[in-house]
Design an enzyme around this catalytic site. Structure first.
Site, short mmCIF file in Angstrom:
data_model
loop_
_atom_site.label_atom_id
_atom_site.label_comp_id
_atom_site.label_asym_id
_atom_site.label_seq_id
_atom_site.Cartn_x
_atom_site.Cartn_y
_atom_site.Cartn_z
N ASP A 36 -20.60 12.65 -76.72
CA ASP A 36 -19.79 12.63 -78.75
C ASP A 36 -18.63 11.80 -77.91
O ASP A 36 -17.74 11.28 -76.83
CB ASP A 36 -19.56 14.15 -79.34
CG ASP A 36 -20.55 15.03 -79.44
OD1 ASP A 36 -21.36 13.97 -80.01
OD2 ASP A 36 -20.52 16.15 -79.44
N TYR A 90 -24.45 20.44 -67.80
CA TYR A 90 -22.93 19.73 -68.45
C TYR A 90 -21.89 20.65 -67.21
O TYR A 90 -21.79 22.05 -66.90
CB TYR A 90 -22.64 19.95 -69.46
CG TYR A 90 -23.28 18.80 -70.26
CD1 TYR A 90 -22.63 17.92 -70.81
CD2 TYR A 90 -24.45 19.19 -70.60
CE1 TYR A 90 -22.63 16.68 -71.56
CE2 TYR A 90 -24.99 18.02 -71.80
CZ TYR A 90 -24.53 17.35 -71.94
OH TYR A 90 -24.73 16.34 -72.73
#
Length: 250
Positions: free
Chosen positions: A51, A110
């Protein structure tokens, strides 16, 4: 021939990885520079979207090119001369023709970084600043809350994704919390896949527990709540970083 590239970037200046109309993206920058170096229009397939303002140390992409890239170090050098300073191509290699950066991966890693205390502008692109007094935060409660998400769950309440072919079910294999400096934390997530805003919602929910605004039991109930009710605990994007995309047999 098919090639696999690994790219690093700071996401602050981009509206995410995936190409968009009338917005700067990492994919658009890569495709423009690849097309220039290869001498023909070139499109890539990324391992997934990140994003706006989200960073990456190990985002992957694949593309086809009919010729062999004989001198890969020189190719990488040429790419990095053209790419903006916040994007760097770190590796490139040939892979089987059937390979696809998105569909061939078996998981992702992540990290999410955040800190309390004195606000530091030099951390503003890679760590989220939490504007609460450090003594308000309980790391043990935060870690306990994170462990609620381990394993295979239906995460429909922790993603903004509207529909999902897998029924919003994902498996988180590993969650590790490390205090890298006093009141500066890094959480590592490894799973078979993550949906839109998913990690940021998970961090946001666990943060509520760490700050004493939610109990572990209440957070667990939100994970199981039906009908669907998307939580409102969305952590800041700059703390999130795609560390690695996992593949088997290549």
């Amino acid at each position: 021939m098919k090639y696999l590239g690994i790219v690093q970037y700071l996401g602050a200046a981009y509206s995410g990885f995936q190409r968009q109309k009338n917005a700067p993206t990492v994919q658009a920058e890569l495709e423009e520079k690849l097309s220039s170096v290869l001498g023909e229009p070139t499109q890539i397939k990324g391992a997934g979207r990140t994003d706006a303002k989200v960073n990456a140390k190990g985002q992957t992409f694949s593309f086809s090119y009919e010729k062999e890239i004989a001198d890969i170090p020189s190719f990488i050098f040429a790419m990095n001369r053209l790419l903006p300073k916040d994007i760097s191509l770190i590796s490139l290699r040939e892979v089987p023709d059937a390979f696809d950066a998105r569909h061939s991966n078996c998981g992702k890693i992540y990290s999410y970084s955040f800190y309390f205390g004195k606000k530091d502008p030099f951390l503003s692109l890679t760590s989220a600043y939490i504007p609460y007094l450090p003594e308000k935060f309980d790391p043990k409660a935060f870690e306990k809350a994170l462990h609620v998400f381990l394993g295979k769950h239906d995460f429909r309440n922790f993603t903004a994704k509207e529909e999902d072919v897998d029924g919003f079910v994902r498996e988180i294999r590993r969650i590790e919390l490390k205090e890298e400096k006093p009141m500066h934390f890094r959480v590592l997530f490894e799973g078979n896949g993550f949906m839109t805003y998913m990690i940021r919602f998970l961090i946001g929910g666990a943060m509520k527990v760490g700050l004493g605004k939610l109990s572990v039991e209440e957070l667990s109930a939100l994970l199981e709540q039906r009908p669907r009710h998307i939580v409102a605990y969305n952590a800041a994007p700059e703390g999130l970083c795609l560390e690695e995309v996992l593949y088997e047999g290549i």
